[in-house]
Design a protein around this motif. Sequence first.
Motif, PDB file in Angstrom:
ATOM      1  N   SER A  12     -15.429  -2.160  11.425  1.00  0.00           N
ATOM      2  CA  SER A  12     -14.046  -1.854  11.077  1.00  0.00           C
ATOM      3  C   SER A  12     -13.692  -2.548   9.769  1.00  0.00           C
ATOM      4  N   SER A  13     -12.695  -2.009   9.084  1.00  0.00           N
ATOM      5  CA  SER A  13     -12.269  -2.581   7.806  1.00  0.00           C
ATOM      6  C   SER A  13     -11.822  -4.021   7.973  1.00  0.00           C
ATOM      7  N   ARG A  14     -12.274  -4.879   7.082  1.00  0.00           N
ATOM      8  CA  ARG A  14     -11.825  -6.273   7.066  1.00  0.00           C
ATOM      9  C   ARG A  14     -10.648  -6.464   6.120  1.00  0.00           C
ATOM     10  N   ALA A  15     -10.584  -5.643   5.088  1.00  0.00           N
ATOM     11  CA  ALA A  15      -9.468  -5.736   4.135  1.00  0.00           C
ATOM     12  C   ALA A  15      -8.196  -5.132   4.709  1.00  0.00           C
ATOM     13  N   GLY A  16      -8.344  -4.251   5.704  1.00  0.00           N
ATOM     14  CA  GLY A  16      -7.178  -3.674   6.369  1.00  0.00           C
ATOM     15  C   GLY A  16      -6.345  -2.790   5.456  1.00  0.00           C
ATOM     16  N   GLU A  17      -5.045  -2.800   5.695  1.00  0.00           N
ATOM     17  CA  GLU A  17      -4.153  -1.911   4.956  1.00  0.00           C
ATOM     18  C   GLU A  17      -4.005  -2.301   3.489  1.00  0.00           C
ATOM     19  N   GLY A  18      -4.461  -3.502   3.140  1.00  0.00           N
ATOM     20  CA  GLY A  18      -4.372  -3.940   1.751  1.00  0.00           C
ATOM     21  C   GLY A  18      -5.555  -3.526   0.890  1.00  0.00           C
ATOM     22  N   ALA A  19      -6.544  -2.824   1.481  1.00  0.00           N
ATOM     23  CA  ALA A  19      -7.749  -2.456   0.730  1.00  0.00           C
ATOM     24  C   ALA A  19      -7.416  -1.608  -0.489  1.00  0.00           C
ATOM     25  N   GLY A  20      -6.458  -0.688  -0.341  1.00  0.00           N
ATOM     26  CA  GLY A  20      -6.144   0.231  -1.425  1.00  0.00           C
ATOM     27  C   GLY A  20      -5.578  -0.451  -2.654  1.00  0.00           C
ATOM     28  N   VAL A  21      -4.605  -1.332  -2.463  1.00  0.00           N
ATOM     29  CA  VAL A  21      -4.001  -1.970  -3.636  1.00  0.00           C
ATOM     30  C   VAL A  21      -4.975  -2.947  -4.286  1.00  0.00           C
ATOM     31  N   VAL A  22      -5.771  -3.636  -3.475  1.00  0.00           N
ATOM     32  CA  VAL A  22      -6.773  -4.536  -4.060  1.00  0.00           C
ATOM     33  C   VAL A  22      -7.779  -3.721  -4.866  1.00  0.00           C
ATOM     34  N   GLY A  23      -8.211  -2.583  -4.309  1.00  0.00           N
ATOM     35  CA  GLY A  23      -9.161  -1.741  -5.019  1.00  0.00           C
ATOM     36  C   GLY A  23      -8.601  -1.170  -6.305  1.00  0.00           C
ATOM     37  N   ALA A  24      -7.335  -0.749  -6.278  1.00  0.00           N
ATOM     38  CA  ALA A  24      -6.706  -0.221  -7.495  1.00  0.00           C
ATOM     39  C   ALA A  24      -6.611  -1.296  -8.562  1.00  0.00           C
ATOM     40  N   ALA A  25      -6.320  -2.526  -8.136  1.00  0.00           N
ATOM     41  CA  ALA A  25      -6.256  -3.638  -9.091  1.00  0.00           C
ATOM     42  C   ALA A  25      -7.626  -3.942  -9.677  1.00  0.00           C
ATOM     43  N   VAL A  26      -8.652  -4.001  -8.828  1.00  0.00           N
ATOM     44  CA  VAL A  26     -10.009  -4.294  -9.300  1.00  0.00           C
ATOM     45  C   VAL A  26     -10.491  -3.213 -10.255  1.00  0.00           C
ATOM     46  N   MET A  27     -10.137  -1.957  -9.970  1.00  0.00           N
ATOM     47  CA  MET A  27     -10.498  -0.857 -10.866  1.00  0.00           C
ATOM     48  C   MET A  27      -9.960  -1.104 -12.271  1.00  0.00           C
ATOM     49  N   VAL A  28      -8.720  -1.542 -12.363  1.00  0.00           N
ATOM     50  CA  VAL A  28      -8.109  -1.829 -13.667  1.00  0.00           C
ATOM     51  C   VAL A  28      -8.753  -3.057 -14.314  1.00  0.00           C
ATOM     52  N   ILE A  29      -8.955  -4.096 -13.525  1.00  0.00           N
ATOM     53  CA  ILE A  29      -9.515  -5.346 -14.053  1.00  0.00           C
ATOM     54  C   ILE A  29     -10.900  -5.115 -14.643  1.00  0.00           C
ATOM     55  N   GLU A  30     -11.759  -4.412 -13.890  1.00  0.00           N
ATOM     56  CA  GLU A  30     -13.118  -4.184 -14.377  1.00  0.00           C
ATOM     57  C   GLU A  30     -13.132  -3.303 -15.623  1.00  0.00           C
ATOM     58  N   HIS A  31     -12.197  -2.380 -15.708  1.00  0.00           N
ATOM     59  CA  HIS A  31     -12.112  -1.531 -16.905  1.00  0.00           C
ATOM     60  C   HIS A  31     -11.611  -2.330 -18.106  1.00  0.00           C
TER      61      HIS A  31
END
Length: 409
Positions: free
Chosen positions: A377-396
Amino acid sequence: MTEDALTDPGSRGVTDLLAAAAPTAAPGAGTLLRLLRDGRPRTRSELASVTGLARSTVTQRVDALLASGLIGPAGEAVSTGGRPPTTFSFRPGARVVLAADLGATHARLALTDMSGTVLAEERADLDIALGPETVLDWVVGNGRDLLEGAGRRVGELLGLGIGLPGPVQHSTGRAVNPPIMPGWDNFDVPGHVRGRLDVPVLVDNDVNIMAIGEHHTAWPDASHLMFVKVATGIGCGIVSEGSVYRGAQGAAGDMGHIHVPSGGDKPCRCGNTGCLEAVASGAALAAALTGAGVPASGARDVVELSRNGSVPALRALRQAGRDIGEVLAASVNMFNPSVIVIGGALALAGDHLLAGVREIIYQRSLPLATEHLSIVSSRAGEGAGVVGAAVMVIEHCLSPRHADTLVNG
């Protein structure tokens, strides 16, 4: 190194880091920044030794990074004779990122630092069918409020990442024929947002950003990961060799519209029949339960029923897991992931969905492919999406090429 690489920059080899710089130019400030983002302070001499640059060139690059605020002094190294040299380290709080995870009927917006740590957030019931102008203006307006509440200026904003609940052409940031998003088809999302916030804007499918968030939060060492979102619809985000795999047109992972044996001729919103989403999504389970005399209006009602011990709801979830497992078993043989993460609203119901998935995958997939496979099961939970969107921007934005522009601009 790809710009959407998700792994810890410190785990990359020096050769990879230097290859990210222009082949005909010496590594710029962005390459030094990438090295320092692993969290280990380094001296100018250490940076010169790792990169092969002259000491004077390193000093120039470090001074530019210091002036930008992206790095700062981190104390003194042990002296080998004479004055101890100063070390430098990355400053994640020097800039902030706005990240939006937009679902069919909800919105989650967060302000993070450059490590992806959430500093503040806002949630709302927001129907994606209201159209792009209304929804994106909500993102921008509340984003400004989050910045102000955190005492940060728009000038400190590194960028904005957005996840949309439909197919997205990542290179343009435009949704392509999204079935539940009237008015969004081919809408210029980055252009609309940049007209209000003059920063880089990156857009992707919501499941891809959840895969990035889960990978970043819980499985940074997993080279091959699949994230399956089971909610109003069903989708899959794929991480391969540390990067999101999007396919030729950005349609990779759309597993909800693969035919399953139990689907029969049941109509799907995509126009086909017998799709996985037509029988195993939150909307499908709610409709089936309602038809059986157990009223449910959506995925969250199904979860609530299961938590209250409803036998029909628990049976429906177990069968949904089996149906999802039918599709994933073929994917396991084809892709051979090391981790499959089950997330989304229905995953909050407990182990019944996950048990059904595991049952079929271990029955149908090759032993070699499942020997070291984790299905969790997801460990990041409901916050996975916003963390992922942030990481996408950071890495770019902090990739060597773009970081050089950021530092020199």
